[in-house]
Design a protein around this motif. Sequence first.
Motif, PDB file in Angstrom:
ATOM      1  N   TRP A 125     -46.081  15.160 -36.768  1.00  0.00           N
ATOM      2  CA  TRP A 125     -45.561  14.102 -35.894  1.00  0.00           C
ATOM      3  C   TRP A 125     -44.180  13.655 -36.366  1.00  0.00           C
ATOM      4  O   TRP A 125     -43.239  13.540 -35.576  1.00  0.00           O
ATOM      5  CB  TRP A 125     -46.535  12.923 -35.880  1.00  0.00           C
ATOM      6  N   THR A 126     -44.041  13.433 -37.672  1.00  0.00           N
ATOM      7  CA  THR A 126     -42.764  12.977 -38.228  1.00  0.00           C
ATOM      8  C   THR A 126     -41.682  14.045 -38.083  1.00  0.00           C
ATOM      9  O   THR A 126     -40.563  13.766 -37.628  1.00  0.00           O
ATOM     10  CB  THR A 126     -42.930  12.615 -39.714  1.00  0.00           C
ATOM     11  N   VAL A 127     -42.027  15.271 -38.467  1.00  0.00           N
ATOM     12  CA  VAL A 127     -41.027  16.345 -38.425  1.00  0.00           C
ATOM     13  C   VAL A 127     -40.639  16.683 -36.992  1.00  0.00           C
ATOM     14  O   VAL A 127     -39.465  16.941 -36.701  1.00  0.00           O
ATOM     15  CB  VAL A 127     -41.555  17.599 -39.159  1.00  0.00           C
ATOM     16  N   SER A 128     -41.610  16.688 -36.075  1.00  0.00           N
ATOM     17  CA  SER A 128     -41.276  17.016 -34.684  1.00  0.00           C
ATOM     18  C   SER A 128     -40.352  15.964 -34.079  1.00  0.00           C
ATOM     19  O   SER A 128     -39.468  16.285 -33.278  1.00  0.00           O
ATOM     20  CB  SER A 128     -42.549  17.172 -33.841  1.00  0.00           C
ATOM     21  N   LYS A 129     -40.520  14.695 -34.470  1.00  0.00           N
ATOM     22  CA  LYS A 129     -39.593  13.653 -34.004  1.00  0.00           C
ATOM     23  C   LYS A 129     -38.188  13.906 -34.549  1.00  0.00           C
ATOM     24  O   LYS A 129     -37.196  13.762 -33.819  1.00  0.00           O
ATOM     25  CB  LYS A 129     -40.081  12.270 -34.450  1.00  0.00           C
ATOM     26  N   MET A 130     -38.110  14.267 -35.822  1.00  0.00           N
ATOM     27  CA  MET A 130     -36.806  14.557 -36.426  1.00  0.00           C
ATOM     28  C   MET A 130     -36.152  15.763 -35.753  1.00  0.00           C
ATOM     29  O   MET A 130     -34.948  15.761 -35.465  1.00  0.00           O
ATOM     30  CB  MET A 130     -36.977  14.818 -37.924  1.00  0.00           C
ATOM     31  N   LEU A 131     -36.958  16.786 -35.489  1.00  0.00           N
ATOM     32  CA  LEU A 131     -36.418  17.987 -34.852  1.00  0.00           C
ATOM     33  C   LEU A 131     -35.985  17.708 -33.418  1.00  0.00           C
ATOM     34  O   LEU A 131     -34.980  18.254 -32.948  1.00  0.00           O
ATOM     35  CB  LEU A 131     -37.460  19.105 -34.869  1.00  0.00           C
ATOM     36  N   LYS A 132     -36.749  16.871 -32.726  1.00  0.00           N
ATOM     37  CA  LYS A 132     -36.378  16.506 -31.355  1.00  0.00           C
ATOM     38  C   LYS A 132     -35.035  15.790 -31.348  1.00  0.00           C
ATOM     39  O   LYS A 132     -34.157  16.072 -30.512  1.00  0.00           O
ATOM     40  CB  LYS A 132     -37.462  15.610 -30.752  1.00  0.00           C
ATOM     41  N   LYS A 133     -34.851  14.884 -32.294  1.00  0.00           N
ATOM     42  CA  LYS A 133     -33.584  14.158 -32.403  1.00  0.00           C
ATOM     43  C   LYS A 133     -32.446  15.117 -32.724  1.00  0.00           C
ATOM     44  O   LYS A 133     -31.353  15.031 -32.142  1.00  0.00           O
ATOM     45  CB  LYS A 133     -33.704  13.084 -33.488  1.00  0.00           C
ATOM     46  N   GLU A 134     -32.707  16.045 -33.651  1.00  0.00           N
ATOM     47  CA  GLU A 134     -31.678  17.018 -34.023  1.00  0.00           C
ATOM     48  C   GLU A 134     -31.359  17.947 -32.856  1.00  0.00           C
ATOM     49  O   GLU A 134     -30.194  18.270 -32.606  1.00  0.00           O
ATOM     50  CB  GLU A 134     -32.148  17.836 -35.230  1.00  0.00           C
ATOM     51  N   GLN A 135     -32.397  18.370 -32.131  1.00  0.00           N
ATOM     52  CA  GLN A 135     -32.169  19.254 -30.985  1.00  0.00           C
ATOM     53  C   GLN A 135     -31.357  18.549 -29.901  1.00  0.00           C
ATOM     54  O   GLN A 135     -30.418  19.135 -29.337  1.00  0.00           O
ATOM     55  CB  GLN A 135     -33.501  19.732 -30.410  1.00  0.00           C
ATOM     56  N   ASP A 136     -31.715  17.298 -29.609  1.00  0.00           N
ATOM     57  CA  ASP A 136     -30.952  16.532 -28.610  1.00  0.00           C
ATOM     58  C   ASP A 136     -29.491  16.401 -29.029  1.00  0.00           C
ATOM     59  O   ASP A 136     -28.580  16.498 -28.198  1.00  0.00           O
ATOM     60  CB  ASP A 136     -31.568  15.146 -28.424  1.00  0.00           C
TER      61      ASP A 136
END
Length: 337
Positions: A213-224
């Motif tokens: 959950w934590t990493v996917s949020k970070m990756l989503k932010k980075e991808q955006d």
Amino acid sequence: MLQSWLWDCGLKLEPEDPGDDVTVSSQGGDWLLDQRLNVGWELLKFGAGLQESAVQYVPPDLLQTWMRLETEGAHPDADEEFLLRLAAVQENRRKVIVQKLDKAAVVLMPVYCSEHWTLVVVQKVGDEVLVEYRDSLQTASEESWQAAAKALKVLKGWELPRRCNTAAQPPGSALCGAFVLSWMEQVCRKLCLNEPACSMGWPNAALWSARTWTVSKMLKKEQDKQIAEAKALQLKNEAIRKKQKAVDEKNLKKQEQLEKIKGKVEASAKESWLKVPAGKPCLENLSKEGQLDVADKENTGQGSCSRCRWGDVGCLNCSGAKALKYWLKKEGFYDEF
């Protein structure tokens, strides 16, 4: 680091990138996608400092694609050329998976079948190959086991034992992906880092549910962020191209105008050159009589008369130049006669 994880996991980095969009997993860790298992592996590899020579990971999306084509075959309407290309791609997938199975002392192979994750672990001890199978359901999925067993048999000719775990996910939950990640960490700690098998305690999904959950949020932010930057750069480059195109069109138009002006000037100059001004002292402005006389003297040839035959100076009777000068003075083009 996050950008490299996006790249390694086949996730989108640009607006037109064919990679997947990052989706944030639930806090409870339910229904983990293959992208989250891939990201979980990257996190595990980074956190534990694992080397590829020690442990290999078979990406589930690669294995699923290979398994599906092996089971279902190609579309019945596919033409011969497509089937040949597809066979080459399928063979390449098989080689990559086999290479991973042969490369390291420990191989982790998550298997997805019937909306359920299971884990195959391959350990090599000398010439001996040890295979373990883990399934987190209360009652092991027969369909998942058969799919994993068939894949292992076709790929390497190895037999797959029944599951070895006793820990199971709560009834009615969808935490199989989180359990697979937990087992992957447990195997790496035991076989690669030489930690006790119980160093993580009893397997549960809570730890990896929180991590994904934590990493996917970070990756989503980075991808955006990456996509926004790529879009901004794309717009900037497009603006530069449009500006350059406008400059090129303006220069071309200017060049065309210059060519037209040049053509007019050249035509005017040629016309002026061909046209003899009325007051210009030249043969064309002499009277008809004068022109005939000068032409006659030109035809006679300088120095050909009896008076000038011993010299080359010429006179009014044989020199066209002197005859022209004479007639120009005579007809008033020169003040002095």
